[in-house]
Design a protein around this motif. Sequence first.
Motif, PDB file in Angstrom:
ATOM      1  N   UNK A   1      -7.462   5.641  19.143  1.00 22.46           N
ATOM      2  CA  UNK A   1      -8.681   6.145  19.782  1.00 22.46           C
ATOM      3  C   UNK A   1      -9.698   5.023  19.885  1.00 22.46           C
ATOM      4  N   UNK A   2     -10.430   5.040  20.982  1.00 21.23           N
ATOM      5  CA  UNK A   2     -11.605   4.191  21.140  1.00 21.23           C
ATOM      6  C   UNK A   2     -12.814   5.102  20.976  1.00 21.23           C
TER       7      UNK A   2
ATOM      8  N   UNK B   1     -22.471   3.071  10.207  1.00 22.26           N
ATOM      9  CA  UNK B   1     -21.338   3.108  11.147  1.00 22.26           C
ATOM     10  C   UNK B   1     -20.319   2.033  10.775  1.00 22.26           C
ATOM     11  N   UNK B   2     -20.786   0.823  10.530  1.00 23.19           N
ATOM     12  CA  UNK B   2     -19.886  -0.272  10.153  1.00 23.19           C
ATOM     13  C   UNK B   2     -19.210  -0.017   8.807  1.00 23.19           C
ATOM     14  N   UNK B   3     -19.953   0.529   7.856  1.00 18.71           N
ATOM     15  CA  UNK B   3     -19.376   0.826   6.536  1.00 18.71           C
ATOM     16  C   UNK B   3     -18.250   1.860   6.648  1.00 18.71           C
TER      17      UNK B   3
ATOM     18  N   UNK C   1     -13.838  -3.191  15.159  1.00 16.80           N
ATOM     19  CA  UNK C   1     -14.857  -3.320  16.193  1.00 16.80           C
ATOM     20  C   UNK C   1     -14.223  -4.127  17.324  1.00 16.80           C
ATOM     21  N   UNK C   2     -14.123  -3.519  18.520  1.00 19.82           N
ATOM     22  CA  UNK C   2     -13.538  -4.225  19.665  1.00 19.82           C
ATOM     23  C   UNK C   2     -14.590  -4.632  20.689  1.00 19.82           C
ATOM     24  N   UNK C   3     -15.808  -4.091  20.536  1.00 20.40           N
ATOM     25  CA  UNK C   3     -16.916  -4.488  21.392  1.00 20.40           C
ATOM     26  C   UNK C   3     -18.204  -4.133  20.666  1.00 20.40           C
TER      27      UNK C   3
ATOM     28  N   UNK D   1     -12.020   0.807  17.456  1.00 20.61           N
ATOM     29  CA  UNK D   1     -10.625   1.196  17.677  1.00 20.61           C
ATOM     30  C   UNK D   1     -10.067   1.675  16.349  1.00 20.61           C
ATOM     31  N   UNK D   2      -9.481   2.868  16.354  1.00 22.90           N
ATOM     32  CA  UNK D   2      -8.890   3.424  15.141  1.00 22.90           C
ATOM     33  C   UNK D   2      -7.484   3.908  15.457  1.00 22.90           C
TER      34      UNK D   2
END
Length: 190
Positions: free
Chosen positions: A116-117, A130-132, A141-143, A152-153
């Motif tokens: 998923x994006x 969010x980053x944590x 993180x792709x963008x 991206x997960x």
Amino acid sequence: MNAHLQPTGSAYFIAKETQVAESHTLSVLVDNEPGVLARVIGLFSGRGYNIESLTVSETEHEAHLSRITIVTRGTPGVLEQIKSQLERIVPVHRVVDLTVRARALGQERPIEREVALVKVIGSGEMRQETLRLADAFHAKVVDATTDHFILEITGKSSKIDQFVAIMKPLGLVEVCRTGIAAMNRGPQGM
């Protein structure tokens, strides 16, 4: 006939009440040619079967073969009927119920993964949170810009569902999911 017992137009109605509907993952090997996917999908829609997830991609370029992975729900009788009807479509080479095969191998389910994006906007503490959480879920993180991330997960659908739910209060804007790719464990191929 009572109003609540009238046929709905769905094949699920003909199932015996003693059978329990369950989710199964089917893998279908087909010729990679125009119209094949439409024929497979037409079989489902024409008989009132629902598709929970659908992925398709060419897997053997030289042989011009594609693999369609379908997650659907039904009783054992309905699932067997779906498999049988899929096998009768001319460009279909093979249909495997990966869920049944996994159980025959002593496993609960086949290996199933989805990508998923996920786009999340935010700044300050929300951005850090969010980053944590992305790191905790092994999302990449792709963008990134100063006001958003696209993450991206990869994982089981339940993991992605959980990640999306956690991102909602943090500024979730958009989600794009691939659908399930699946394969059985062990040395045997499809």
